[in-house]
Design an enzyme around this catalytic site. Structure first.
Site, PDB file in Angstrom:
ATOM      1  N   LYS A  77       0.853  -1.196   0.000  1.00 40.90           N
ATOM      2  CA  LYS A  77       0.000   0.000   0.000  1.00 40.90           C
ATOM      3  C   LYS A  77       0.883   1.237   0.000  1.00 40.90           C
ATOM      4  O   LYS A  77       1.736   1.390   0.881  1.00 40.90           O
ATOM      5  CB  LYS A  77      -0.910  -0.015   1.235  1.00 40.90           C
ATOM      6  CG  LYS A  77      -1.860   1.169   1.327  1.00 40.90           C
ATOM      7  CD  LYS A  77      -2.922   0.945   2.396  1.00 40.90           C
ATOM      8  CE  LYS A  77      -3.930   2.074   2.459  1.00 40.90           C
ATOM      9  NZ  LYS A  77      -5.032   1.807   3.399  1.00 40.90           N
ATOM     10  N   ASP A 188     -13.290   4.292  10.340  1.00 46.52           N
ATOM     11  CA  ASP A 188     -13.757   4.374   8.945  1.00 46.52           C
ATOM     12  C   ASP A 188     -14.361   3.029   8.557  1.00 46.52           C
ATOM     13  O   ASP A 188     -14.172   2.536   7.448  1.00 46.52           O
ATOM     14  CB  ASP A 188     -12.601   4.745   8.007  1.00 46.52           C
ATOM     15  CG  ASP A 188     -13.084   5.132   6.605  1.00 46.52           C
ATOM     16  OD1 ASP A 188     -14.274   5.467   6.437  1.00 46.52           O
ATOM     17  OD2 ASP A 188     -12.266   5.096   5.665  1.00 46.52           O
ATOM     18  N   ASN A 193     -14.550  -1.348   3.788  1.00 40.11           N
ATOM     19  CA  ASN A 193     -13.288  -1.656   4.455  1.00 40.11           C
ATOM     20  C   ASN A 193     -13.321  -2.996   5.195  1.00 40.11           C
ATOM     21  O   ASN A 193     -12.582  -3.215   6.143  1.00 40.11           O
ATOM     22  CB  ASN A 193     -12.888  -0.511   5.390  1.00 40.11           C
ATOM     23  CG  ASN A 193     -12.373   0.679   4.587  1.00 40.11           C
ATOM     24  OD1 ASN A 193     -11.850   0.507   3.487  1.00 40.11           O
ATOM     25  ND2 ASN A 193     -12.532   1.871   5.117  1.00 40.11           N
ATOM     26  N   ASP A 205      -7.784  -1.292   6.148  1.00 43.21           N
ATOM     27  CA  ASP A 205      -7.774   0.175   6.067  1.00 43.21           C
ATOM     28  C   ASP A 205      -7.843   0.837   7.445  1.00 43.21           C
ATOM     29  O   ASP A 205      -8.811   1.529   7.766  1.00 43.21           O
ATOM     30  CB  ASP A 205      -8.942   0.631   5.180  1.00 43.21           C
ATOM     31  CG  ASP A 205      -8.720   2.022   4.610  1.00 43.21           C
ATOM     32  OD1 ASP A 205      -7.631   2.579   4.818  1.00 43.21           O
ATOM     33  OD2 ASP A 205      -9.645   2.543   3.963  1.00 43.21           O
TER      34      ASP A 205
HETATM   35  N1  LIG Z   1      -4.223  -6.679   1.986  1.00 45.32           N
HETATM   36  C1  LIG Z   1      -5.041  -6.594   0.941  1.00 45.32           C
HETATM   37  N2  LIG Z   1      -5.245  -7.646   0.113  1.00 45.32           N
HETATM   38  C2  LIG Z   1      -6.076  -7.557  -0.941  1.00 45.32           C
HETATM   39  N3  LIG Z   1      -6.743  -6.443  -1.286  1.00 45.32           N
HETATM   40  C3  LIG Z   1      -6.598  -5.355  -0.519  1.00 45.32           C
HETATM   41  C4  LIG Z   1      -5.738  -5.365   0.627  1.00 45.32           C
HETATM   42  N4  LIG Z   1      -5.776  -4.134   1.197  1.00 45.32           N
HETATM   43  C5  LIG Z   1      -6.618  -3.406   0.445  1.00 45.32           C
HETATM   44  N5  LIG Z   1      -7.120  -4.118  -0.594  1.00 45.32           N
HETATM   45  C6  LIG Z   1      -8.059  -3.651  -1.636  1.00 45.32           C
HETATM   46  O1  LIG Z   1      -7.783  -2.302  -1.943  1.00 45.32           O
HETATM   47  C7  LIG Z   1      -8.898  -1.465  -1.617  1.00 45.32           C
HETATM   48  C8  LIG Z   1      -8.418  -0.158  -1.004  1.00 45.32           C
HETATM   49  O2  LIG Z   1      -7.712  -0.423   0.192  1.00 45.32           O
HETATM   50  P1  LIG Z   1      -7.837   0.512   1.457  1.00 45.32           P
HETATM   51  O3  LIG Z   1      -9.264   0.603   1.840  1.00 45.32           O
HETATM   52  O4  LIG Z   1      -6.864   0.010   2.467  1.00 45.32           O
HETATM   53  O5  LIG Z   1      -7.281   1.880   0.906  1.00 45.32           O
HETATM   54  P2  LIG Z   1      -7.956   3.322   0.795  1.00 45.32           P
HETATM   55  O6  LIG Z   1      -6.882   4.300   0.978  1.00 45.32           O
HETATM   56  O7  LIG Z   1      -9.163   3.413   1.666  1.00 45.32           O
HETATM   57  O8  LIG Z   1      -8.423   3.351  -0.664  1.00 45.32           O
HETATM   58  P3  LIG Z   1      -9.747   4.062  -1.180  1.00 45.32           P
HETATM   59  O9  LIG Z   1      -9.400   5.526  -1.209  1.00 45.32           O
HETATM   60  O10 LIG Z   1      -9.931   3.404  -2.518  1.00 45.32           O
HETATM   61  O11 LIG Z   1     -10.840   3.721  -0.186  1.00 45.32           O
HETATM   62  C9  LIG Z   1      -9.724  -2.307  -0.659  1.00 45.32           C
HETATM   63  O12 LIG Z   1     -11.065  -1.974  -0.706  1.00 45.32           O
HETATM   64  C10 LIG Z   1      -9.483  -3.703  -1.152  1.00 45.32           C
HETATM   65  O13 LIG Z   1     -10.328  -3.994  -2.224  1.00 45.32           O
HETATM   66 MG   LIG Z   2     -10.734   2.001   2.136  1.00 42.47          MG
END
Ligand SMILES: Nc1ncnc2c1ncn2[C@@H]1O[C@H](COP(=O)(O)OP(=O)(O)OP(=O)(O)O)[C@@H](O)[C@H]1O
Ligand SMILES: [Mg+2]
Length: 254
Positions: A77, A188, A193, A205
């Site tokens: 990430k 959140d 999430n 997240d």
């Molecule tokens: N460890 C993981 N393995 C697989 N998919 C993941 C993982 N972490 C996150 N994702 C995917 O990536 C997406 C976005 O991750 P996350 O919610 O952590 O980031 P975010 O900063 O909130 O992004 P956004 O702005 O798109 O909400 C998740 O909804 C999921 O689909």
């Molecule tokens: Mg998210």
């Protein structure tokens, strides 16, 4: 001969020079220089072989499936430097005794965010909650276990079509553990999430998650509860805010 990787050469090439001011903003998949340098360091530090496929590209982060030299896969990430709003972000750091002693400014706040997500994921797992396993962080980058298959990431629970009652019961328990054992409030939490992986809900997240001692913790908890209840009500699960709130705050499961 120099042994610099293609990425390092790319970073040092003219295309990323200050002249074009590319350091300042990150549009789409174009990384700023600091992020490219951080990616380079992470590739070395964690023995990453290659970036396999992008998983998600949101406003505040990019997530990739990556493969290590030993063949294992991980999720990487990368928090975007420019779009993480300083004042919004500070709300979740100030007042959290675990992090508010850091010297934070506009340019390093994103680093604290990655560290915070790492610490929170660790806390969740130690409390027995399903969440990605964090392997490490460096600057604005977090390395964690990948939830999914070779075909793609696990679905968000918003995309499921059945099994909501069981899911709700499991989440209730996870929220209780999060509060009492991990000592944090997600802040959140929603159907976006939570991923459904190996028949279990996985909490993801957690960069913004705060200690339960944070002055806003109660407000964040109420918001989380409202989101969860509103989603599950739409899925015909009988639940309400008051009951979920007393369940989470109660000591009955201790
Ligand atoms: N460890 C993981 N393995 C697989 N998919 C993941 C993982 N972490 C996150 N994702 C995917 O990536 C997406 C976005 O991750 P996350 O919610 O952590 O980031 P975010 O900063 O909130 O992004 P956004 O702005 O798109 O909400 C998740 O909804 C999921 O689909
Ligand atoms: Mg998210």
């Amino acid at each position: 001969m120099n042994d610099k990787s293609a990425l390092k050469q790319l970073i040092e090439s003219d295309e990323f020079s200050n002249r074009l001011n590319l350091d300042r903003k990150t549009y789409g998949l174009v990384f700023d220089r600091r992020t490219l340098n951080a990616i380079y360091e992470v590739i070395k530090k964690y023995d990453i072989d290659y970036i396999n496929f992008p998983i998600s590209s949101g406003k505040e982060s990019l997530i990739f499936n990556i493969v290590l030299r030993n063949g294992e896969t991980r999720a990487l990430k990368i928090y975007k430097m420019s779009t993480l709003k300083f004042s919004n972000t500070m709300e979740y750091i100030k007042g959290d005794y675990r992090f508010d002693k850091e010297r934070i400014n506009r340019s390093n706040v994103v680093y604290v965010w990655a560290q915070k997500e790492y610490t929170n994921l660790k806390g969740l797992r130690e409390a027995g909650i399903h969440a990605p396993k964090p392997y490490g962080f460096y600057r604005n980058i977090l390395l964690m276990s990948y939830l999914g298959t070779a075909r793609g990431p696990a679905p968000q629970i918003k995309d499921l079509t059945e099994g909501f009652q069981k899911l709700y019961d499991e989440l209730k328990r996870a929220m209780w553990l999060m509060y009492h054992k991990a000592g944090i409030v997600h802040a959140d939490l929603s159907e976006y999430n939570i991923l459904y992986y190996r028949k279990n809900p996985y909490i993801i997240d957690v960069g913004q998650s705060v200690s339960i001692k944070h002055p806003m913790a109660e407000d964040f908890l109420e918001r989380d509860i409202k989101n969860i209840v509103s989603f599950f009500t739409k899925k015909d699960v009988t639940c309400n805010v008051k009951d979920l709130y007393s369940y989470i705050k109660g000591g009955i499961n201790a």
